[in-house]
Design an enzyme around this catalytic site. Structure first.
Site, short mmCIF file in Angstrom:
data_model
loop_
_atom_site.label_atom_id
_atom_site.label_comp_id
_atom_site.label_asym_id
_atom_site.label_seq_id
_atom_site.Cartn_x
_atom_site.Cartn_y
_atom_site.Cartn_z
N LYS A 160 -22.80 -54.94 -41.52
CA LYS A 160 -23.77 -56.26 -41.43
C LYS A 160 -23.21 -57.25 -40.52
O LYS A 160 -21.89 -57.50 -40.25
CB LYS A 160 -24.20 -56.39 -42.56
C1 LIG Z 1 -27.64 -52.38 -45.94
C2 LIG Z 1 -28.85 -52.48 -46.60
C3 LIG Z 1 -29.22 -52.70 -47.89
C4 LIG Z 1 -28.06 -52.31 -49.06
O1 LIG Z 1 -26.97 -53.11 -49.03
P1 LIG Z 1 -25.77 -52.56 -49.48
O2 LIG Z 1 -24.91 -53.92 -49.68
O3 LIG Z 1 -25.33 -51.48 -48.85
O4 LIG Z 1 -25.84 -52.13 -50.87
C5 LIG Z 1 -30.57 -52.71 -48.38
N1 LIG Z 1 -31.43 -52.62 -47.41
C6 LIG Z 1 -31.26 -52.61 -46.07
C7 LIG Z 1 -32.63 -52.56 -45.10
C8 LIG Z 1 -29.95 -52.36 -45.70
O5 LIG Z 1 -29.71 -52.15 -44.21
#
Ligand SMILES: *Cc1c(COP(=O)(O)O)cnc(C)c1O
Length: 367
Positions: A181
């Site tokens: 991210k």
């Molecule tokens: C990455 C992601 C999540 C979940 O986040 P995690 O930290 O991996 O649990 C939820 N929604 C979207 C759209 C994502 O890209």
């Protein structure tokens, strides 16, 4: 042969190393002062009063729904074109999931969401997919009109803005710090809210319902983030503007280079919205020389790792298709884009030469 270009790459530098060492030497490895600092800076960066750190983007979504009192019998309207965490969090809360179609920008369509609002609807949950904010001023209007709460899945959109306002400030904002991210610490999450009571509930829920040790006010969870993780996220949060600027510059360079490739539809940014390009996602249209999967394969042969986010609608899997709390309506735009999208590398560590290699490869594959 050139080195393959990955779809994402972590950027950890001396600032992260120094802060992690500081935490290690302090001996305090659980939730502590670094987490608190991260919360304060995150709230300030997103123009919102409160930020509560948790251990993933998924638990952020679960806790947000629970803090709003969402449970069995309630309906949550979201996008069918998202990562499975969005849906799993709704199911975990006990609520029923409904899916409205998306618009051509890949985000939830306000009018389609409005059409699904009924007696049981409690929450509308737009996803700021690929780093592009959904049309939040209009979701805000819908929520006020119909007495709904807004939960934003901002897992891919740290620092994105719409109408001059930051994502995560329109409702309860759920962010992820997963390794790929825009701000990351391996695993982690953050919840933003302007509502002090919701923030108070979130703090209880993340720590087994305890305000003081062994007095349980609500049944809760262990959703705590650690200071070691916060030490990795803090320097990146400080660099967020530069990270997002680099992603935007890379996206602009790709769009410039790809604009006359036939069969390709480039990402466009609606007026008033600021994209942070977690992904740079193009559509391979019906008149292209090869189909989407052919493009992915052709790029792989040329050492470009493209990604398909997401190859099927979120409910269209054996695991969820027949779930009693998954209610599926027709979403023709989402069904079409899921067959056409491909994401090209856009991360901040790419060089100009690598961006040009991507443009050349895409042009060749679609010639
Ligand atoms: C990455 C992601 C999540 C979940 O986040 P995690 O930290 O991996 O649990 C939820 N929604 C979207 C759209 C994502 O890209």
């Amino acid at each position: 042969m050139n080195e393959p270009i990955p779809i994402s790459a972590v950027a950890i530098g001396p600032d992260e190393e120094a802060l992690v060492l500081e935490v290690l030497r302090s001996g305090r490895l659980t939730q502590g002062p670094k987490v608190e600092q991260l919360e304060q800076r995150f709230a300030a960066a997103h123009d919102v009063g409160q930020a509560v750190a948790v251990n993933s983007g998924t638990t952020a979504l679960v806790a947000a729904l629970q803090a709003l009192g969402v449970g069995p019998g309630d309906e949550v309207i979201t996008s069918p074109f998202t990562f499975v965490a969005t849906l799993n969090a709704i199911l975990e809360s006990g609520a029923t999931a409904r899916f409205a179609d998306v618009t051509e920008d890949f985000c939830l369509d306000v009018e389609c969401a409005r059409a699904l609002v009924g007696e049981r609807t409690r929450v509308v949950l737009p996803v700021h997919l690929y780093g592009l904010p959904a049309d939040m001023p209009r979701f805000d209007e819908l929520a006020r009109e119909r007495g709904l709460s807004i939960v934003e899945d901002a897992a891919q959109a740290h620092g994105a803005r719409v109408g001059g306002r930051s994502v995560g400030s329109f409702g309860v904002g759920c962010f992820s710090f997963y390794a790929t991210k825009n701000v990351m610490c391996g695993e982690g999450g953050m919840i933003t809210t302007a509502d002090a009571d919701v923030a108070d509930q979130l703090r209880l829920l993340r720590n087994h319902g305890m305000r003081v040790p062994y007095r349980y006010e609500v049944p809760g969870h262990n959703y705590r983030l650690t200071d070691l993780q916060a030490a990795i996220a803090l320097p990146q949060l400080d660099r967020l503007q530069a990270i997002n600027d680099a992603r935007r510059a890379h996206a602009a360079h790709l769009s410039e280079g790809l604009r006359s490739v036939p069969g390709l539809r480039l990402p466009s940014v609606p007026a008033g919205r600021e994209h942070v390009f977690h992904q740079y996602t193009v559509r391979v249209t019906a008149d292209a020389a090869v189909d989407r999967d052919g493009v992915v394969a052709g790029l792989a042969e040329r050492g470009i790792r493209a990604g398909v986010y997401y190859p099927r609608l979120v409910h269209d899997h054996p695991s969820h298709r027949d779930h009693p709390r998954v209610v599926v309506d027709e979403t023709p735009v989402a069904a079409q884009v899921t067959a056409e999208v491909v994401s090209l590398p856009v991360h901040p560590r790419l060089s100009r030469t690598e961006l040009d290699r991507i443009i050349e490869a895409v042009t060749e594959v679609l010639r």
